[in-house]
Design a protein around this motif. Structure first.
Motif, PDB file in Angstrom:
ATOM      1  N   ILE A 121       0.858  -1.178   0.000  1.00  0.00           N
ATOM      2  CA  ILE A 121       0.000   0.000   0.000  1.00  0.00           C
ATOM      3  C   ILE A 121       0.901   1.236   0.000  1.00  0.00           C
ATOM      4  N   TYR A 122       0.301   2.380  -0.323  1.00  0.00           N
ATOM      5  CA  TYR A 122       1.059   3.623  -0.429  1.00  0.00           C
ATOM      6  C   TYR A 122       0.402   4.699   0.420  1.00  0.00           C
ATOM      7  N   VAL A 123       1.227   5.507   1.070  1.00  0.00           N
ATOM      8  CA  VAL A 123       0.737   6.664   1.818  1.00  0.00           C
ATOM      9  C   VAL A 123       1.519   7.870   1.321  1.00  0.00           C
ATOM     10  N   MET A 124       0.810   8.903   0.877  1.00  0.00           N
ATOM     11  CA  MET A 124       1.485  10.081   0.344  1.00  0.00           C
ATOM     12  C   MET A 124       0.871  11.349   0.911  1.00  0.00           C
ATOM     13  N   GLY A 125       1.623  12.427   0.833  1.00  0.00           N
ATOM     14  CA  GLY A 125       1.115  13.705   1.320  1.00  0.00           C
ATOM     15  C   GLY A 125       1.729  14.091   2.650  1.00  0.00           C
ATOM     16  N   GLU A 126       0.921  14.701   3.491  1.00  0.00           N
ATOM     17  CA  GLU A 126       1.396  15.289   4.749  1.00  0.00           C
ATOM     18  C   GLU A 126       1.486  14.257   5.877  1.00  0.00           C
ATOM     19  N   VAL A 127       2.418  13.311   5.705  1.00  0.00           N
ATOM     20  CA  VAL A 127       2.754  12.345   6.755  1.00  0.00           C
ATOM     21  C   VAL A 127       4.271  12.375   6.934  1.00  0.00           C
ATOM     22  N   SER A 128       4.732  11.855   8.049  1.00  0.00           N
ATOM     23  CA  SER A 128       6.159  11.938   8.362  1.00  0.00           C
ATOM     24  C   SER A 128       7.023  11.100   7.435  1.00  0.00           C
ATOM     25  N   ALA A 155      -1.074  18.804   7.985  1.00  0.00           N
ATOM     26  CA  ALA A 155      -2.084  17.887   7.459  1.00  0.00           C
ATOM     27  C   ALA A 155      -3.503  18.321   7.823  1.00  0.00           C
ATOM     28  N   ASP A 156      -4.430  17.960   6.968  1.00  0.00           N
ATOM     29  CA  ASP A 156      -5.856  18.136   7.248  1.00  0.00           C
ATOM     30  C   ASP A 156      -6.464  16.740   7.375  1.00  0.00           C
ATOM     31  N   PRO A 157      -6.542  16.183   8.573  1.00  0.00           N
ATOM     32  CA  PRO A 157      -6.980  14.794   8.770  1.00  0.00           C
ATOM     33  C   PRO A 157      -8.353  14.476   8.193  1.00  0.00           C
ATOM     34  N   ASP A 158      -9.250  15.465   8.159  1.00  0.00           N
ATOM     35  CA  ASP A 158     -10.600  15.182   7.689  1.00  0.00           C
ATOM     36  C   ASP A 158     -10.747  15.291   6.177  1.00  0.00           C
ATOM     37  N   GLU A 159      -9.648  15.519   5.469  1.00  0.00           N
ATOM     38  CA  GLU A 159      -9.685  15.527   4.003  1.00  0.00           C
ATOM     39  C   GLU A 159      -8.934  14.338   3.407  1.00  0.00           C
ATOM     40  N   VAL A 160      -8.563  13.365   4.254  1.00  0.00           N
ATOM     41  CA  VAL A 160      -7.840  12.180   3.781  1.00  0.00           C
ATOM     42  C   VAL A 160      -8.733  11.360   2.851  1.00  0.00           C
ATOM     43  N   VAL A 161      -8.153  10.829   1.770  1.00  0.00           N
ATOM     44  CA  VAL A 161      -8.903   9.958   0.869  1.00  0.00           C
ATOM     45  C   VAL A 161      -8.087   8.711   0.557  1.00  0.00           C
ATOM     46  N   ILE A 162      -8.796   7.642   0.238  1.00  0.00           N
ATOM     47  CA  ILE A 162      -8.180   6.404  -0.257  1.00  0.00           C
ATOM     48  C   ILE A 162      -8.429   6.361  -1.755  1.00  0.00           C
ATOM     49  N   PRO A 191     -10.301  -1.771   5.732  1.00  0.00           N
ATOM     50  CA  PRO A 191      -9.115  -2.544   5.366  1.00  0.00           C
ATOM     51  C   PRO A 191      -8.659  -2.094   3.981  1.00  0.00           C
ATOM     52  N   LEU A 192      -7.362  -2.012   3.785  1.00  0.00           N
ATOM     53  CA  LEU A 192      -6.829  -1.568   2.507  1.00  0.00           C
ATOM     54  C   LEU A 192      -6.554  -2.750   1.589  1.00  0.00           C
ATOM     55  N   GLN A 193      -6.886  -2.569   0.325  1.00  0.00           N
ATOM     56  CA  GLN A 193      -6.551  -3.554  -0.691  1.00  0.00           C
ATOM     57  C   GLN A 193      -5.119  -3.299  -1.149  1.00  0.00           C
ATOM     58  N   THR A 194      -4.508  -4.321  -1.736  1.00  0.00           N
ATOM     59  CA  THR A 194      -3.186  -4.112  -2.287  1.00  0.00           C
ATOM     60  C   THR A 194      -3.234  -3.038  -3.365  1.00  0.00           C
ATOM     61  N   ASN A 195      -2.223  -2.178  -3.367  1.00  0.00           N
ATOM     62  CA  ASN A 195      -2.090  -1.041  -4.288  1.00  0.00           C
ATOM     63  C   ASN A 195      -2.988   0.136  -3.971  1.00  0.00           C
ATOM     64  N   ASP A 196      -3.724   0.107  -2.858  1.00  0.00           N
ATOM     65  CA  ASP A 196      -4.450   1.291  -2.421  1.00  0.00           C
ATOM     66  C   ASP A 196      -3.456   2.406  -2.072  1.00  0.00           C
ATOM     67  N   THR A 197      -3.865   3.642  -2.312  1.00  0.00           N
ATOM     68  CA  THR A 197      -3.055   4.804  -1.937  1.00  0.00           C
ATOM     69  C   THR A 197      -3.836   5.684  -0.985  1.00  0.00           C
ATOM     70  N   VAL A 198      -3.273   5.955   0.176  1.00  0.00           N
ATOM     71  CA  VAL A 198      -3.880   6.867   1.145  1.00  0.00           C
ATOM     72  C   VAL A 198      -3.239   8.234   0.943  1.00  0.00           C
ATOM     73  N   VAL A 199      -4.063   9.228   0.628  1.00  0.00           N
ATOM     74  CA  VAL A 199      -3.562  10.570   0.345  1.00  0.00           C
ATOM     75  C   VAL A 199      -3.958  11.507   1.481  1.00  0.00           C
ATOM     76  N   VAL A 200      -2.959  12.173   2.061  1.00  0.00           N
ATOM     77  CA  VAL A 200      -3.183  13.087   3.173  1.00  0.00           C
ATOM     78  C   VAL A 200      -2.853  14.508   2.710  1.00  0.00           C
ATOM     79  N   PRO A 201      -3.871  15.351   2.482  1.00  0.00           N
ATOM     80  CA  PRO A 201      -3.617  16.730   2.034  1.00  0.00           C
ATOM     81  C   PRO A 201      -2.996  17.578   3.151  1.00  0.00           C
TER      82      PRO A 201
END
Length: 201
Positions: A121-128, A155-162, A191-201
């Motif tokens: 899985i991938y996490v991008m944006g405003e994370v450490s 980060a804006d936690p309430d604007e996170v999208v998968i 639950p995240l599927q393989t290749n899901d991307t979590v985007v944190v603005p």
């Protein structure tokens, strides 16, 4: 355009103009969380995963196999069986169906994932620590955010999208952090599927 909206606008453009969250001036995302959770209730096998094939009272069919790069596994008597993109249950049904040609009674087969190697899985944006992650078990959005070191102060936690691509197509699924963590509504912690991307603005 607000900074957090710029992230989503760029992502939408890249993915073919998917709907943007309502906070960025697009139409609101409507999500059937139960349907999304049901879609991820069973792990989808991928190349490199190790499967445990067990046939009741049949040692010839029982063995541990690795999913090849072409997506197939090889089972005695049965031969090659497509495993990638399928669940353990559907793989077992295929083995039972193929093996029935060689036995008077259709064998009872189960297939379990013994080792995960294709799950990422991938996490991008405003994370450490943005990037790609390869957990050894399926994880949820909150667990993915923890792997990425949590939010930055911008980060804006309430604007996170998968961002998800599967047999149902491409779509963006909102993750309302305050609803999940602040109010305890765990329906959104999917639950995240393989290749899901979590985007944190």
């Amino acid at each position: 355009m607000r900074p957090r909206c710029a992230w989503i606008a760029l992502l939408c453009s890249t993915l073919g103009s998917l709907a943007a969250p309502s906070g960025c001036g697009g139409r609101a995302l409507r999500v059937d969380f139960e349907a999304e959770r049901s879609a991820t209730s069973a792990y989808v096998v991928g190349p490199g995963d190790v499967l445990e094939v067990r046939a009741w009272k049949n040692e010839a069919l029982s063995r541990r196999v690795t999913v090849r790069p072409d997506g197939f596994i090889t089972v005695p008597l049965v031969g090659d069986v497509m495993a990638a993109g399928r669940t353990g249950m559907t793989i077992a049904e295929e083995i039972e169906s193929q093996a029935a040609r060689y036995y008077n009674e259709r064998p009872l087969v189960s297939v379990e994932v013994a080792e995960l190697h294709s799950y990422r899985i991938y996490v991008m944006g405003e994370v450490s620590r943005p990037g790609e992650f390869t957990p050894r078990a399926q994880i949820t959005v909150l667990q993915a955010l923890a792997l990425a070191g949590g939010f930055t102060r911008f980060a804006d936690p309430d604007e996170v999208v998968i961002v998800r691509r599967d047999v149902r197509g491409e779509r963006m699924i909102p993750f309302a952090f305050d609803e999940v963590v602040g109010k305890g509504d765990l329906r959104g912690d999917l639950p995240l599927q393989t290749n899901d991307t979590v985007v944190v603005p």
